[in-house]
Design a protein around this motif. Structure first.
Motif, PDB file in Angstrom:
ATOM      1  N   LEU A 192       0.845  -1.195   0.000  1.00 15.49           N
ATOM      2  CA  LEU A 192       0.000   0.000   0.000  1.00 15.49           C
ATOM      3  C   LEU A 192       0.881   1.247   0.000  1.00 15.49           C
ATOM      4  O   LEU A 192       1.068   1.890   1.028  1.00 15.49           O
ATOM      5  CB  LEU A 192      -0.900   0.004   1.244  1.00 15.49           C
ATOM      6  N   ASP A 210      -0.290  -6.413   1.286  1.00 18.97           N
ATOM      7  CA  ASP A 210      -0.918  -5.708   2.404  1.00 18.97           C
ATOM      8  C   ASP A 210      -2.417  -5.956   2.482  1.00 18.97           C
ATOM      9  O   ASP A 210      -3.001  -5.964   3.569  1.00 18.97           O
ATOM     10  CB  ASP A 210      -0.657  -4.194   2.275  1.00 18.97           C
ATOM     11  N   ASP A 211      -3.055  -6.145   1.341  1.00 16.28           N
ATOM     12  CA  ASP A 211      -4.505  -6.345   1.338  1.00 16.28           C
ATOM     13  C   ASP A 211      -4.930  -7.788   1.615  1.00 16.28           C
ATOM     14  O   ASP A 211      -6.019  -8.018   2.162  1.00 16.28           O
ATOM     15  CB  ASP A 211      -5.094  -5.932  -0.016  1.00 16.28           C
ATOM     16  N   TYR A 212      -4.093  -8.763   1.242  1.00 13.23           N
ATOM     17  CA  TYR A 212      -4.575 -10.145   1.243  1.00 13.23           C
ATOM     18  C   TYR A 212      -3.725 -11.139   2.030  1.00 13.23           C
ATOM     19  O   TYR A 212      -4.205 -12.225   2.336  1.00 13.23           O
ATOM     20  CB  TYR A 212      -4.681 -10.654  -0.203  1.00 13.23           C
TER      21      TYR A 212
END
Length: 311
Positions: A192, A210-212
């Protein structure tokens, strides 16, 4: 002979007195140049461009280095202790710099420039509007240093030029991104770091790790979730932030069927040997060209020429 010798003694005494007075009360031209320390490559280039030699700017984090894990060296500590002003990004971009203490003014430039930052994202400069706000904070801080009136006026002129170039960079970015087919206006990276860029220009951002990936660990379920998100994003490529490309990105590339872009996007500062403007236009062109748009390199070079000519 006695008269000549007496005159010589008087002349010598006058010269010595004059030297002593000059040392005690140096003229503006003799005064030491104020020392300024800038934390990272973006702030360093911004501060040097604004200063124009009116201050002695020292940089802590070299271009291409990771500011998140930077540790101070003895030479860094000497530069800091000898400085009148220390400029850091803030928002915990450089954890080792957030606890500095000494006989200097410490300014978290990004936090002053962009106080409305709910996610505390430190990667502010990916929006030229934020960079312009940072330039104003830096210029105001430099104005408070003991520099002469002529240098202060020159600093104001450079500040105006810097802001004008950053506004034109913002317009240029928007024009380049508009050439990408709407379905492909997405930036898929590992972390991110590009939210300010994608938000500014109406793009989507997929931060694969960062998201998953929970805690940064790529479990089989995480890999499936990332691969599905990448496919759904309709991106043409995955954008690496470093070379060699990580094993994680290679796994995601194989799983999603999306190739890895040939050029880097620089997330954490300026590219080695490149200015703030060169890095920003390089990032934009990397994204635009890889996603099916057409980047105007000639106009990017003109922006850099203007930046180099600020004085």
């Amino acid at each position: 002979m006695g008269v000549c010798y007496s005159r010589l003694l008087r002349s010598t005494a006058l010269i010595a007195a004059g030297l002593a007075t000059g040392l005690a009360n140096p003229s503006p031209s003799q005064a030491a140049t104020p020392a300024v320390v800038a934390g990272d490559g973006v702030l360093c280039d911004l501060t040097r461009t604004l200063s124009g030699g009116a201050t002695d700017v020292r940089c802590l984090i070299p271009p291409g280095a990771d500011p998140h894990h930077f540790q101070l060296t003895p030479a860094n500590r000497r530069d800091i202790s000898n400085s009148e002003l220390v400029l850091i990004n803030g928002y915990n971009l450089n954890p080792s710099l957030s606890r500095l203490d000494g006989n200097f003014e410490l300014i978290a430039v990004g936090e002053r420039a962009v106080p409305n930052n709910p996610n505390k994202d430190p990667h502010l400069w990916h929006s030229p509007a934020n960079t312009g706000a940072m330039a104003n904070v830096v210029a105001d801080a430099l104005q408070q240093l003991p520099i002469n009136a002529e240098s202060k006026q020159a600093l104001k002129r450079r500040q105006q030029n810097v802001i004008a170039i950053l506004k034109d960079l913002d317009t240029w970015n928007r024009q380049q991104i508009s050439t990408i087919p709407a379905d492909h206006r997405v930036l898929v990276s590992e972390h991110l770091a590009f939210e300010f860029f994608t938000d500014r220009y109406g793009m989507r951002h997929v931060a694969m790790i960062d998201d998953y990936a929970t805690g940064g660990t790529l479990r089989p379920s995480s890999l499936r979730a990332i691969s599905n998100a990448v496919k759904a994003s309709k991106t043409k490529v995955l954008f690496p932030e470093q070379f060699p490309v990580s094993k994680t990105m290679k796994r995601i590339s194989r799983s999603s069927g999306k190739p890895i872009a040939k050029n880097l996007v620089f997330a954490d500062g300026t590219a080695p040997g490149k200015s703030l403007i060169e890095t920003a236009t390089s990032n934009t062109c990397t994204v635009v060209n890889a996603q099916g748009g057409s980047c105007n390199q000639a106009s990017a070079e003109r922006l850099q020429q203007r930046w180099s000519a600020v004085q």
